[in-house]
Design an enzyme around this catalytic site. Structure first.
Site, mmCIF file in Angstrom:
data_model
loop_
_atom_site.group_PDB
_atom_site.id
_atom_site.type_symbol
_atom_site.label_atom_id
_atom_site.label_comp_id
_atom_site.label_asym_id
_atom_site.label_seq_id
_atom_site.Cartn_x
_atom_site.Cartn_y
_atom_site.Cartn_z
ATOM 1 N N CYS A 31 0.795 -1.107 -0.029
ATOM 2 C CA CYS A 31 0.014 0.028 0.226
ATOM 3 C C CYS A 31 0.855 1.195 -0.087
ATOM 4 C CB CYS A 31 -1.005 -0.024 1.207
ATOM 5 S SG CYS A 31 -0.177 0.035 2.905
ATOM 6 N N HIS A 619 24.082 -19.907 -22.343
ATOM 7 C CA HIS A 619 23.927 -19.068 -21.103
ATOM 8 C C HIS A 619 24.783 -17.878 -21.329
ATOM 9 C CE1 HIS A 619 23.428 -17.349 -17.337
ATOM 10 N NE2 HIS A 619 22.307 -18.346 -17.089
#
Length: 697
Positions: A31, A619
């Site tokens: 919030c 990778h």
């Protein structure tokens, strides 16, 4: 090993660690000032450590495993840092689902526009489900008795059995005979009325006083009996209070208690509204029994018998006139009925058939479904052993044991099959094969209500037909599941990666979270290579086997061994043998021709499977998943076919360095353990596309 970055990145990791780690986070929101965690286990929170963090203004523990951390105006930034951590890429981990959760989900999906229909089937299901244990126990006693009968130890059909074997009969008949009372109790409990009242009403028409009137020679006045010339059965009527009451033996009946309790619930709740609460205990049960026992004896009992007999005769007609259709239909509909609890009406009909016909013709074809179900579980078990999935192996082992020896399909369904959508189509093929065989070979009957397991095979006749059908159903489903897998290729890759990461962690290594989605089917190199640090050394004795396949350099630069790349997981060969290349530029290409089975969203990793099942991982950088795709311009997508030299991604190496990540590009063969040898060629400067790894099958 991952190193926390300074600033908010370090704070994010400390907060995540304080709430029990990413595996303890079900979800996270915020919030204006607070982080709001929904946790799996609130007891794992280290509140003291969180309160000690300089940027944390306070913490608040709440009920339901919720936890709030007060940050202040920087809450949005801290929230983003936490969600951008590799371990939180999924936004939290869903709470593990129990069998009950899966079952509830299935029921929820089945709910249609008419709540009455949904509630009706839930009523049926919940009236029977608690009885599974005693029904199973009864069926196993029947099975043992049948085996003894088949071996000639005793003739259970003889009229002069000894008291010992008459007592054995009572052990299993107790459950089936008094089943109406058990069902009435559960049904009343389901409808939120006193379950003992439901049991008492049903028991009233099963007492020796009531059943004694069924004998025309009982000497009780007011009873007349007639014999049905067609069926050879005796029908008796008693005149009670001057009214004719049809007499029936309600032992083993299930429709009667289900109908009775539905009406009893209306009467019981109506009486609760009439009488003051202070006298409910006395007058509500009293008047409920006074009203419902006569209604059951005069009306509901005969109606339940007629309904059960009518349904049984309908299925019997289908079985007699279209036996192949019937034998195929039963095993094909059961996989959809059982998860929703809709199979109980058919189970009830089995009991009706046994009570009226003396045998049942539904359970034989149903066995094809059960063993197809168990066969699918066996396929999952074999795959879990092959892929070293400990949790799935334990689940499948327990479910298979419950199925084969107990005839219980629910552990397989709720624990495995409903979780993986690839299983059902394969299992249905097994159901079809078993049903066709039952129909073609003339059908299968049984004189007892028995859970279809290995132990109850002798109660089915002809036994040979039944064995052929269930064996075919079992092995068909098992083979289809095993050879095509119960996971999709992408899910298999992720599962194997998680397994390898867990095994690496058990060996004291730290597997970065971004590696867990990259290992494709068959990636078993971790255990093979961890002992020596080089799979190619382990495989050296077979290095001459087969012609070599050359893997090209995906980038230009200096080739180094995996021990030098600075990442313990690659160095351990948990992701297979291969090389690292210090890149000269950010132009990354396919080192081999094949299919792209993995293209991660962040663009830093690619999995390629060749036509001859060599699995290659490319990778770019170490821990570059944390860059969330910034600096990576991906040119391909999952499922795409590529040739050697096709562009995979353009990488901004300066951006990688600015983010403080090593730029070394790694290429490994993830299924090294399945190959004869994987031979890296290190210590050289190579151009793009030069051979750097030789693979021999």
């Amino acid at each position: 090993m991952n190193t926390p970055a300074p600033g908010t990145g370090a704070l994010a990791e400390k907060i995540l660690r304080g709430v029990g780690g990413p595996e303890n986070v079900e979800s996270l929101t915020h919030c204006a000032t607070r982080l709001r965690f929904q946790l799996h286990d609130g007891d794992k929170v280290d509140k003291a450590a969180l309160d000690a963090l300089g940027d944390v203004m306070g913490t608040v523990a709440q009920s339901g495993d919720r936890f709030q951390i007060v940050i202040g105006g920087a809450v949005s930034r801290v929230y983003s840092e936490i969600m951008n951590l590799p371990s939180m890429s999924g936004g939290g981990t869903a709470k593990p689902k129990s069998d009950a959760d899966v079952k509830a989900e299935m029921r929820a999906k089945s709910r249609g526009r008419y709540a009455v229909v949904d509630n009706f089937f839930e009523y049926l299901s919940d009236s029977f489900r608690p009885l599974m244990g005693v029904l199973l126990g009864s069926s196993l006693i029947i099975a043992i008795a049948s085996v003894l009968d088949a071996l000639g130890f005793v003739d259970f059909r003889a009229a002069d059995k000894s008291a010992t074997w008459v007592f054995v009969d009572a052990m299993w008949r107790s459950v089936l005979y008094f089943l109406p009372i058990f069902v009435a109790y559960n049904a009343a409990k389901k409808l939120k009325i006193d379950p003992w009242v439901g049991a008492a009403v049903m028991a009233a028409v099963m007492t020796p006083n009531f059943t004694g009137m069924l004998n025309k020679d009982s000497g009780i006045p007011g009873i007349t009996c007639t014999t049905n010339g067609t069926l050879g059965t005796q029908e008796c009527v008693a005149h009670v209070f001057g009214l004719p009451m049809q007499l029936n033996d309600y032992g083993g009946q299930v429709f009667v208690p289900l109908l009775m309790v539905a009406l009893l619930a209306l009467v019981y709740k109506g009486l609760q509204r009439i009488f003051p609460e202070a006298v409910h205990m006395v007058f509500v049960p009293f008047f409920s029994m006074l009203i419902m026992i006569p209604i059951t004896a005069f009306l509901i009992g005969p109606m339940g018998i007629w309904a059960g007999n009518g349904l049984g005769e309908g299925l019997s007609w289908l079985n007699g006139n279209a036996p192949i259709v019937f034998a195929i239909m039963i095993p094909l509909i059961y996989p959809f009925l059982v998860p929703l609890g809709l199979h109980w009406p058919l189970n009830a009909l089995m009991l009706v058939n046994i009570n009226t016909l003396g045998y049942d013709f539904i359970q034989g074809p149903m066995g094809a479904w059960n063993f197809a179900c168990f066969g699918a579980t066996a396929g999952v078990l074999l795959l879990s052993v092959r892929h070293r999935e400990k949790e799935m192996r334990q689940t499948a082992t327990g479910a298979l044991a419950a199925g084969l020896f107990g005839g219980i399909s629910e552990p397989s369904l709720y624990g495995i099959h409903l979780r993986f959508k690839r299983i059902y189509p394969r299992m249905l093929v097994g159901c079809l094969v078993g049903g066709v065989l039952v129909g073609v070979l003339g059908g299968v009957d049984t004189k007892a209500f028995a859970f279809t397991s290995l132990l109850t095979i002798p109660v089915f006749s002809p036994t040979g037909t039944y064995v052929i059908a269930i064996t075919a159903a079992f092995f068909t489903s098992m083979a289809l599941v095993y050879f095509s897998d119960f996971r999709t290729p992408e899910d298999r890759a992720a599962a194997n990666a998680e397994r390898d990461a867990a095994e690496a962690a058990e060996r004291g290594e730290d597997a970065p979270a971004d590696e867990r989605e990259l290992v494709s089917v068959g990636a078993t190199a971790g255990s093979a290579g961890s002992a020596t640090g080089s799979v190619s050394t382990v495989k050296a004795t077979a290095s001459g086997a087969g012609a070599g396949v050359e893997l090209a350099a995906p980038v230009a630069g200096r080739v180094v061994g995996l021990d030098e790349v600075g990442d313990p997981v690659f160095a351990s060969r948990a992701l297979g043998e291969g090389v690292g290349i210090e890149p000269a530029d950010g132009h990354v290409v396919a080192p081999v021709a094949g299919e792209l089975v993995t293209v991660v969203d962040t663009g830093h990793a690619f999995g390629i499977r060749t036509a001859d099942d060599i699995e290659v991982l490319v990778h770019v950088g170490i821990d570059t998943v944390q860059m969330a795709g910034n600096g990576f311009d991906v040119r391909v997508k999952t499922g795409q076919k590529v040739s050697v030299g096709d562009l995979l991604v353009e990488v901004d190496l300066d951006a990688v360095r600015a983010a403080e990540h090593p730029t070394v590009t790694l290429m490994t063969v993830t299924n090294t353990a399945d190959l004869a040898s994987v031979e890296p060629h290190i210590g050289q400067d190579v151009a793009l596309g030069a051979p750097v790894v030789t693979v021999r099958r």
